[in-house]
Write a protein that holds these residues in place. Structure first.
Motif, PDB file in Angstrom:
ATOM      1  N   ALA A 123      -4.053   1.843  -8.785  1.00  0.00           N
ATOM      2  CA  ALA A 123      -3.961   3.307  -8.799  1.00  0.00           C
ATOM      3  C   ALA A 123      -4.558   3.878 -10.076  1.00  0.00           C
ATOM      4  O   ALA A 123      -5.167   4.941 -10.068  1.00  0.00           O
ATOM      5  CB  ALA A 123      -2.511   3.750  -8.647  1.00  0.00           C
ATOM      6  N   ALA A 124      -4.388   3.147 -11.179  1.00  0.00           N
ATOM      7  CA  ALA A 124      -4.901   3.617 -12.465  1.00  0.00           C
ATOM      8  C   ALA A 124      -6.402   3.393 -12.577  1.00  0.00           C
ATOM      9  O   ALA A 124      -7.034   3.781 -13.558  1.00  0.00           O
ATOM     10  CB  ALA A 124      -4.177   2.918 -13.615  1.00  0.00           C
ATOM     11  N   THR A 179      -0.025  -0.596  -9.127  1.00  0.00           N
ATOM     12  CA  THR A 179      -0.074   0.350 -10.249  1.00  0.00           C
ATOM     13  C   THR A 179      -1.438   0.273 -10.931  1.00  0.00           C
ATOM     14  O   THR A 179      -2.081   1.287 -11.177  1.00  0.00           O
ATOM     15  CB  THR A 179       1.029   0.048 -11.286  1.00  0.00           C
ATOM     16  N   ASP A 180      -1.881  -0.956 -11.227  1.00  0.00           N
ATOM     17  CA  ASP A 180      -3.180  -1.138 -11.869  1.00  0.00           C
ATOM     18  C   ASP A 180      -4.287  -0.542 -11.004  1.00  0.00           C
ATOM     19  O   ASP A 180      -5.178   0.143 -11.507  1.00  0.00           O
ATOM     20  CB  ASP A 180      -3.452  -2.625 -12.115  1.00  0.00           C
TER      21      ASP A 180
END
Lengths: 210, 210
Positions: free
Chosen positions: A173-174, A170-171
DNA sequence: TGTACATCAGTGAACGCGCGTTCACTGATGTAC
DNA sequence: TGTACATCAGTGAACGCGCGTTCACTGATGTAC
């Protein structure tokens, strides 16, 4: 006809793995899988009854590969000699984006379909027993013994690893800079907390071991 | 018209929450959501541009509720007085089946859509900072101080909690008797491993604290 | 080895269905006097 | 307070499209002699 079939199945599984990872299981249609595999829809139905059946076959294949991977990472032998912290470190599990996405989705699928959940739990039992052997070996080399059953430690390790993998993806991707060591450090922490130096243990006959 | 709109939105969000949990996001169609909400498809398009927009709105609402929940669980005050182990226990997070399923699916969605991942990371930053306060409070009451930044501890706790929740739901779906204490025990373990008794700490001026 | 035949994996056209989306409308909610 | 009017949230019919699934067929693979 005995040579063509497995090639077709492999092509379908490869295409499905890519698409499930990219778009998710529910969002991927059978025609899309066939198109990516360079086959017609008939080829799909000639090999699988439903998309669910394909999903199961895909996981079976992935599980086999993963099991082999763990088995290979297994003994390696006591080449470690650092601090106790260092020695309880397990061989780092590679975060495989595709695998993390697909297997997480499969867990959700299993939670929603009890008959699938049974398969998954059975599989995880096997994985965990292999992992438990790794854990026991790592602790022994560090001169420590577990204070809870190694299977429970293995469960905790699987939980924290999966949670960390998702967090890391997630990190990433962000666009954040990722703190990749978090999972392994948490694992080391759990191993440290739920074990004690062998020297401090009193053997069943009342004497102090080591 | 200022009274009807929010009711419609609520009905759509409630219906979507249930369906996403039962069937998954990708497998749920807009007509299904409308049918369960007792509305026509036009009502949907009058309030949301796409299914994705509905998903975001749903999470926004859930996040708000969850934040409020954590805030309420927050201070409570030092009514604890057990062993050190006991005192580092955080208020147990209720495993909410719907929430676990939907938010996990949202993480996967975010990993696949960077612009969504940014929203999620931003939200998690806020949650984690609230959790970090809880952690700091629990450690202080236990007379311990952390050896790594509390934010990292909070990250590990979130990871292990989410992993354990999925594990517990899978086991339950498979019909196994569930070991529900695993997550909380792992959390306690992490808190214990990454902190030391305040008494053993040397203050910046060289003196021993406490 | 070569030929004639049998098998069946994969083709491609066809089907009915439910999807996402649009839009002219209606009638409940709110406003002005 | 009561009536006449304006607004716009939600209706329901309509559309084209891609879905999942079926099936008569074809031609590559394997077998028998």
């Amino acid at each position: 006809m005995t040579k063509r079939r497995p090639l077709t199945v492999t092509a379908l599984l490869d295409a499905a793995m890519g698409l499930f990872a990219e778009q998710g299981y529910g969002a991927t249609s059978i025609p899309e899988i066939c198109a990516r595999a360079g086959l017609t829809k008939g080829a799909f139905y000639s090999n699988f009854a439903t998309k669910d059946a394909l999903f199961l076959a895909l996981l079976d294949r992935s599980w086999e590969r993963r099991a082999e991977w763990i088995r290979r990472a297994m003994p390696a032998g006591g080449e470690q000699a650092g601090a106790s912290e260092e020695r309880t470190r397990l061989p780092e599990l590679v975060v495989d984006r595709q695998w993390t996405l697909v297997s997480t989705e499969f867990s959700l699928h299993a939670i929603r379909h009890p008959e699938v959940a049974k398969l998954l739990v059975e599989h995880e039992l096997r994985v965990r027993s292999e992992l438990a052997i790794l854990v026991a070996g790592a602790l022994e080399r560090a001169g420590r013994i577990p204070t809870i059953p190694v299977d429970e430690l293995a469960r905790m390790i699987v939980a924290v690893s999966e949670g960390s993998d998702i967090q890391a993806l997630t990190d990433t991707a962000a666009g954040a800079v990722v703190h990749s060591g978090l999972g392994p450090r948490a694992v080391t922490g759990l191993l440290g907390h739920f074990s004690v130096p062998a020297a401090s243990v009193i053997a069943p006959d009342g004497s102090l071991s080591q």
